[in-house]
Design a protein around this motif. Structure first.
Motif, mmCIF file in Angstrom:
data_model
loop_
_atom_site.group_PDB
_atom_site.id
_atom_site.type_symbol
_atom_site.label_atom_id
_atom_site.label_comp_id
_atom_site.label_asym_id
_atom_site.label_seq_id
_atom_site.Cartn_x
_atom_site.Cartn_y
_atom_site.Cartn_z
ATOM 1 N N ARG A 152 0.976 -1.240 -0.114
ATOM 2 C CA ARG A 152 -0.238 0.005 0.034
ATOM 3 C C ARG A 152 0.859 1.351 -0.015
ATOM 4 N NH1 ARG A 152 -5.433 -0.095 0.814
ATOM 5 N NH2 ARG A 152 -6.437 -2.020 1.431
ATOM 6 N N ARG A 153 1.848 1.290 0.890
ATOM 7 C CA ARG A 153 2.894 2.473 0.877
ATOM 8 C C ARG A 153 3.457 2.550 -0.357
ATOM 9 N NH1 ARG A 153 5.744 0.553 4.842
ATOM 10 N NH2 ARG A 153 4.415 1.125 6.392
ATOM 11 N N ILE A 154 3.910 1.675 -1.057
ATOM 12 C CA ILE A 154 4.749 2.001 -2.407
ATOM 13 C C ILE A 154 3.838 2.502 -3.224
ATOM 14 C CG2 ILE A 154 4.717 -0.400 -3.244
ATOM 15 C CD1 ILE A 154 7.829 -0.078 -3.955
ATOM 16 N N ARG A 155 2.657 1.718 -3.322
ATOM 17 C CA ARG A 155 1.451 2.111 -4.500
ATOM 18 C C ARG A 155 1.159 3.643 -3.998
ATOM 19 N NH1 ARG A 155 -3.066 1.369 -5.225
ATOM 20 N NH2 ARG A 155 -3.278 0.623 -7.268
ATOM 21 N N ALA A 156 1.205 3.854 -2.985
ATOM 22 C CA ALA A 156 0.668 5.393 -2.509
ATOM 23 C C ALA A 156 2.049 6.379 -2.961
ATOM 24 C CB ALA A 156 0.257 5.678 -1.154
ATOM 25 N N ASP A 157 3.130 5.871 -2.849
ATOM 26 C CA ASP A 157 4.414 6.888 -3.114
ATOM 27 C C ASP A 157 4.448 6.871 -4.553
ATOM 28 O OD1 ASP A 157 4.738 7.147 -0.468
ATOM 29 O OD2 ASP A 157 6.228 5.710 -0.369
ATOM 30 N N VAL A 158 4.301 5.900 -5.263
ATOM 31 C CA VAL A 158 4.563 6.181 -6.769
ATOM 32 C C VAL A 158 3.427 6.804 -7.381
ATOM 33 C CG1 VAL A 158 3.374 3.898 -7.798
ATOM 34 C CG2 VAL A 158 5.352 4.640 -8.798
ATOM 35 N N MET A 159 2.168 6.787 -6.820
ATOM 36 C CA MET A 159 0.857 7.372 -7.391
ATOM 37 C C MET A 159 1.093 8.994 -7.006
ATOM 38 S SD MET A 159 -2.068 7.121 -8.912
ATOM 39 C CE MET A 159 -3.657 7.981 -8.898
ATOM 40 N N GLU A 160 1.696 9.267 -6.155
ATOM 41 C CA GLU A 160 1.931 10.718 -5.647
ATOM 42 C C GLU A 160 2.973 11.301 -6.678
ATOM 43 O OE1 GLU A 160 3.621 13.494 -1.904
ATOM 44 O OE2 GLU A 160 3.311 11.452 -1.543
ATOM 45 N N ALA A 161 4.117 10.500 -6.924
ATOM 46 C CA ALA A 161 5.160 10.804 -7.760
ATOM 47 C C ALA A 161 4.758 10.919 -9.212
ATOM 48 C CB ALA A 161 6.054 9.709 -7.659
ATOM 49 N N VAL A 162 3.940 10.027 -9.743
ATOM 50 C CA VAL A 162 3.235 10.123 -11.060
ATOM 51 C C VAL A 162 2.461 11.388 -11.273
ATOM 52 C CG1 VAL A 162 1.541 8.385 -11.223
ATOM 53 C CG2 VAL A 162 3.116 8.832 -13.021
ATOM 54 N N THR A 163 1.464 11.594 -10.308
ATOM 55 C CA THR A 163 0.577 12.478 -10.432
ATOM 56 C C THR A 163 1.190 14.008 -10.289
ATOM 57 O OG1 THR A 163 -0.083 12.369 -7.944
ATOM 58 C CG2 THR A 163 -1.406 11.350 -10.032
ATOM 59 N N LYS A 164 2.187 14.098 -9.348
ATOM 60 C CA LYS A 164 3.018 15.283 -9.250
ATOM 61 C C LYS A 164 3.854 15.621 -10.501
ATOM 62 C CE LYS A 164 6.327 17.186 -5.886
ATOM 63 N NZ LYS A 164 7.285 17.036 -4.823
ATOM 64 N N ALA A 165 4.037 14.727 -11.192
ATOM 65 C CA ALA A 165 4.820 14.983 -12.604
ATOM 66 C C ALA A 165 3.838 15.134 -13.540
ATOM 67 C CB ALA A 165 5.478 13.464 -13.013
ATOM 68 N N GLY A 166 2.778 15.375 -13.248
ATOM 69 C CA GLY A 166 1.667 15.999 -14.399
ATOM 70 C C GLY A 166 0.780 14.759 -14.968
ATOM 71 N N ALA A 167 0.493 13.653 -14.437
ATOM 72 C CA ALA A 167 -0.186 12.716 -14.931
ATOM 73 C C ALA A 167 -1.872 12.982 -14.353
ATOM 74 C CB ALA A 167 0.228 11.004 -14.579
ATOM 75 N N ASN A 168 -2.631 12.619 -15.370
ATOM 76 C CA ASN A 168 -4.133 12.522 -14.801
ATOM 77 C C ASN A 168 -4.493 11.426 -14.074
ATOM 78 O OD1 ASN A 168 -6.972 12.472 -14.745
ATOM 79 N ND2 ASN A 168 -7.151 13.131 -16.648
ATOM 80 N N PRO A 169 -4.847 11.479 -12.738
ATOM 81 C CA PRO A 169 -5.087 10.376 -11.832
ATOM 82 C C PRO A 169 -5.866 9.331 -12.376
ATOM 83 C CG PRO A 169 -5.053 12.349 -10.585
ATOM 84 C CD PRO A 169 -5.046 12.761 -11.926
ATOM 85 N N SER A 170 -6.848 9.615 -13.146
ATOM 86 C CA SER A 170 -7.632 8.683 -13.585
ATOM 87 C C SER A 170 -7.072 7.792 -14.630
ATOM 88 C CB SER A 170 -9.008 9.344 -14.163
ATOM 89 O OG SER A 170 -8.752 10.204 -15.452
ATOM 90 N N THR A 171 -6.118 8.225 -15.350
ATOM 91 C CA THR A 171 -5.368 7.564 -16.503
ATOM 92 C C THR A 171 -4.226 6.742 -15.882
ATOM 93 O OG1 THR A 171 -3.669 9.069 -17.014
ATOM 94 C CG2 THR A 171 -5.859 9.231 -17.875
ATOM 95 N N VAL A 172 -3.952 6.633 -14.760
ATOM 96 C CA VAL A 172 -2.851 5.857 -14.041
ATOM 97 C C VAL A 172 -2.991 4.584 -13.902
ATOM 98 C CG1 VAL A 172 -1.106 5.604 -11.745
ATOM 99 C CG2 VAL A 172 -1.972 8.260 -12.855
ATOM 100 N N GLU A 173 -2.016 3.801 -14.478
ATOM 101 C CA GLU A 173 -1.827 2.453 -14.238
ATOM 102 C C GLU A 173 -0.555 1.957 -13.428
ATOM 103 O OE1 GLU A 173 -2.003 0.422 -17.935
ATOM 104 O OE2 GLU A 173 -3.905 1.173 -18.477
ATOM 105 N N ILE A 174 -0.975 1.188 -12.496
ATOM 106 C CA ILE A 174 0.424 0.847 -11.661
ATOM 107 C C ILE A 174 0.609 -0.644 -11.558
ATOM 108 C CG2 ILE A 174 1.371 0.901 -8.946
ATOM 109 C CD1 ILE A 174 -0.607 3.321 -8.745
#
Length: 716
Positions: free
Chosen positions: A516-538
């Motif tokens: 859960r922690r690593i998923r949250a961290d990578v999600m935060e990193a990719v959205t901070k970099a400009g990704a639309n959260p609804s399009t993110v695949e992990i």
């Protein structure tokens, strides 16, 4: 002009290209190129400024209408190849019994970048148990007096607590020195590899900082409100601020942009992409609609850095012909550019006055056996692969690489006469030698990545795409095509880049909380970099042998949630694709599940061995998206259609059924989920508990009755 646009810029060794693309339709509104400004006071940044202003002004585009701007560059790669890097000081740290080991592992010495080119380092060590501001300052000043322009702080186990590395970095900043820490590069424990990666990164900082600052300033001066993004080596993009910290991530970014652009236009399931220039061809792999990546290396040493798996070969449009003892014996690696000669195929025929063969050495260490044509009026031309391909009719009309056949033939006639064969025979011999070199690499990649030979397609990009790709397709009896807008494919790839982030940690037997922690961290990193959260695949991967927990997130930037040239296929068309990909009869293919953009096909296939005495039944699975790209190919799999509420029951039983049991215990199947727009790769899980936990995380925000395609595959 009211429509919103995206701007992509690609800084190459010869030209700086720009493309302006409509953000909604992906129509190319404008494209331009200017010579790369290597020798300007502002360096390559001046060319970027010039080309931005030019495309905006010439096309009456308001800076307010630019919603995304990014550039790819070969600057970091070239700096490493040419040894144009800063001398780097290393402050190694450790404590107690481990201290001596840390002292040795942080002293990486000089790093070989290319033949005869080195990154020079100087080293100092501080015991972490006796760390003080004074000791840090003394170490910094000592390294600085020995010529260090940038400092790398590297401590054993800093991935757990980077406090001491941060102290060193802050002290360096007070002394006016650039600095970076191993913790900023990787969350993996291997101290030597982490230090080496940080050293390569640090050595690039001064040069890349200068360009990044100038480029960012130029974008602001053009009144563009959106932040400048930079292409990464893995096909994603990052901010200029991130470049200041981790310039190493821009290595090979120009190459990443090319294949990214090709995937936007070309619906490739399995294939090989060629970025063909004047001197070299960059070859990369597409499998299941995705580009393949691997760990990068410098000087034969692996770095904690992933990049596209790109093989570079010294065969391209400008590759010159080599003759020995009256025979064509080789092609390349020298090109017309290296020899400072014009191509024969782009010459003015009227300037070829009484041409004669002249054998030259493009570089002083070369043999004088490269073929050039010298004329009475002083004009001189190189015989090239581009000339041979044009003469043999492989380059179509209106192609970027199409030349003057009459001039080319006139030049080749002189060589053909000297070695006693026809022009066509000479051109064919040269093409065979050149393309066989490419063929060897392609065959190795097909085998290495286990590509499906029934559906492989060769895709050519770059200005010289038509010089290499058609001939290779014919030689290998494979389908091929030239990518749309091939000469600008890298620039387009930059303009339409995806955001990609990766987080790796050393974790033995990761728990649900670790995941859960690593998923949250990578999600935060990719959205901070400009990704639309609804399009993110992990995707989550657990490497139990190395105790590595890895999370990779990709997402579309802003509004880019669809592909170029999207055209939804009918069920019949999708079925035909499945037939080709499996090699079975149409009536044996069944469409068993559909949801969102996904279509799952199955087929049973009987394989006969030992003259038909042994029969083996395979359960083939192919998952194809609505545009006809095969996203998953498994030859020993099963499919289950479930809903969110089925996960702990039907799905759990499905996994049990596909698990292989032996004396060593149970071996989980590789599991994949498809729903809505998302594909979830769960193949890295090592226990059923981990698997169910991650599945529940992935499905957390979808409706209870949403249909989900689950695929499980037993690996042979």
């Amino acid at each position: 002009m009211n429509r919103k646009v995206r701007i992509g810029i690609d800084v190459g060794g010869t030209f700086t290209d720009a493309a302006v693309i409509d953000n909604e339709t992906y129509e190319i509104i404008a494209k331009d190129k200017i010579p790369t400004t290597h020798h300007a006071e502002e360096g390559v940044a001046k060319g970027i400024v010039t080309v931005i202003n030019k495309v905006l002004k010439d096309n009456r585009i308001s800076p307010d209408d630019v919603v995304f701007i990014a550039h790819g560059t070969t600057q970091a790669t070239n700096a490493l190849l040419e040894g144009d890097v800063a001398k780097t000081g290393i402050i190694g740290m450790g404590r107690g019994f481990e201290g001596e080991r840390a002292k040795g592992e942080t002293n990486v010495g000089d790093v070989e970048l290319a033949a005869g080119k080195y990154l020079h380092t100087v080293h100092s060590y501080i015991d972490s148990g006796n760390l003080s501001d004074e000791r840090i300052k003394d170490a910094i000043l000592k390294l600085k007096s020995n010529g260090a322009e940038v400092i790398v702080a590297s401590e054993a186990y800093s991935v757990d607590n980077p406090e001491n590395e941060i102290k060193v970095i802050e002290s360096c900043n007070k002394e006016g020195l650039y600095a970076t820490g191993g913790y900023e590069i990787s969350q993996l424990y291997g101290l030597m590899a982490r230090t080496r990666t940080a050293v390569v990164n640090g050595a690039l900082i001064p040069k890349m900082m200068e360009t990044a600052n100038m480029t960012e300033k130029s974008v602001k001066n053009a009144n563009i409100k959106k932040p400048l993004m930079i292409m990464r080596c893995d096909g994603g993009v990052m901010t200029v601020e991130e470049v200041r910290k981790r310039p190493i991530l821009t290595m090979l970014s120009g190459l990443a942009a090319g294949v990214a652009g090709a995937l936007m236009y070309e619906k490739v399931s399995d294939g090989i992409f060629f970025e063909v220039g004047g001197t070299s061809t960059d070859i990369s792999v597409i499998k299941d609609g995705k580009v393949m990546i691997k760990n990068a290396e410098v000087g034969g040493h692996k770095l904690y850095l992933t990049s596209l798996d790109v093989r570079t070969l010294g065969i391209a449009g400008g590759s010159m012909i080599v003759v020995e003892n009256g025979k064509i014996v080789d092609v390349g690696p020298r090109s017309a550019h290296i020899a400072d000669k014009e191509y024969e195929i782009f010459a003015d025929e009227s300037k070829m006055s009484n041409p004669k063969v002249k054998y030259i050495a493009p570089r002083k260490d070369d043999k004088a056996n490269y073929v050039a044509i010298e004329c009475d009026n002083g004009y001189s031309y190189a015989l090239t692969v581009a000339g041979a391909a044009n003469i043999l009719g492989y380059v179509p009309e209106n192609d970027y690489a199409r030349g003057n056949d009459k001039a080319g033939r006139k030049a080749w006639e002189v060589l053909a006469k000297e070695i006693g064969i026809s022009v066509e025979e000479a051109c064919t011999q040269a093409m065979n030698i050149a393309i066989k070199k490419v063929k060897v690499i392609v065959e190795n990649l097909i085998k290495e990545y286990d590509l499906n030979t029934s559906i492989i397609r060769l895709v050519g990009g770059g200005g010289s795409a038509s010089i290499i790709t058609p001939y290779l397709g014919e030689m290998m009896d494979m389908k091929f095509n030239i990518a749309k807008n091939a000469p600008y494919i890298s620039t387009i790839g930059v303009a339409l880049a995806l955001v990609r982030e990766q987080v790796e940690r050393n974790v033995a037997n990761p728990t649900e909380n670790d995941i859960r922690r690593i998923r949250a961290d990578v999600m935060e990193a990719v959205t901070k970099a400009g990704a639309n959260p609804s399009t993110v695949e992990i995707s989550i991967e657990v490497d139990s042998q190395k105790n590595i927990l890895r999370a990779v997130a990709t997402g579309a930037t802003e509004l880019r949630t669809k592909d170029l040239n999207t055209a939804k296929k009918t069920d019949e068309e999708l079925k035909e694709i499945a037939v080709t990909a499996t090699g079975v009869q149409c009536e044996e293919i069944e469409l068993v599940a559909k949801t969102g953009r996904w279509n799952a096909f199955t087929a049973n296939k009987i394989e006969k061995k030992l003259f038909g005495l042994v029969k083996k039944k395979k359960y083939l699975v192919r998952v194809i998206d609505n545009e006809g790209v095969i996203r998953l190919q498994k030859d020993n799999g099963k499919i289950l259609m479930v809903t969110k509420g089925d996960v702990n029951y039907r799905f759990s039983e499905f996994v049990d059924h596909m698990t292989t049991y032996s004396d060593a215990g149970g071996i989980l199947p590789k599991v994949y989920l498809f729903f809505g727009e998302k594909q979830v790769d769960l193949s890295g899980m090592t226990s059923k508990e981990q698997l169910i936990s991650v599945v529940n995380m992935e499905l957390e925000f979808i409706d209870e009755d949403s249909p989900i395609i689950a695929v499980a595959s037993r690996e042979n």
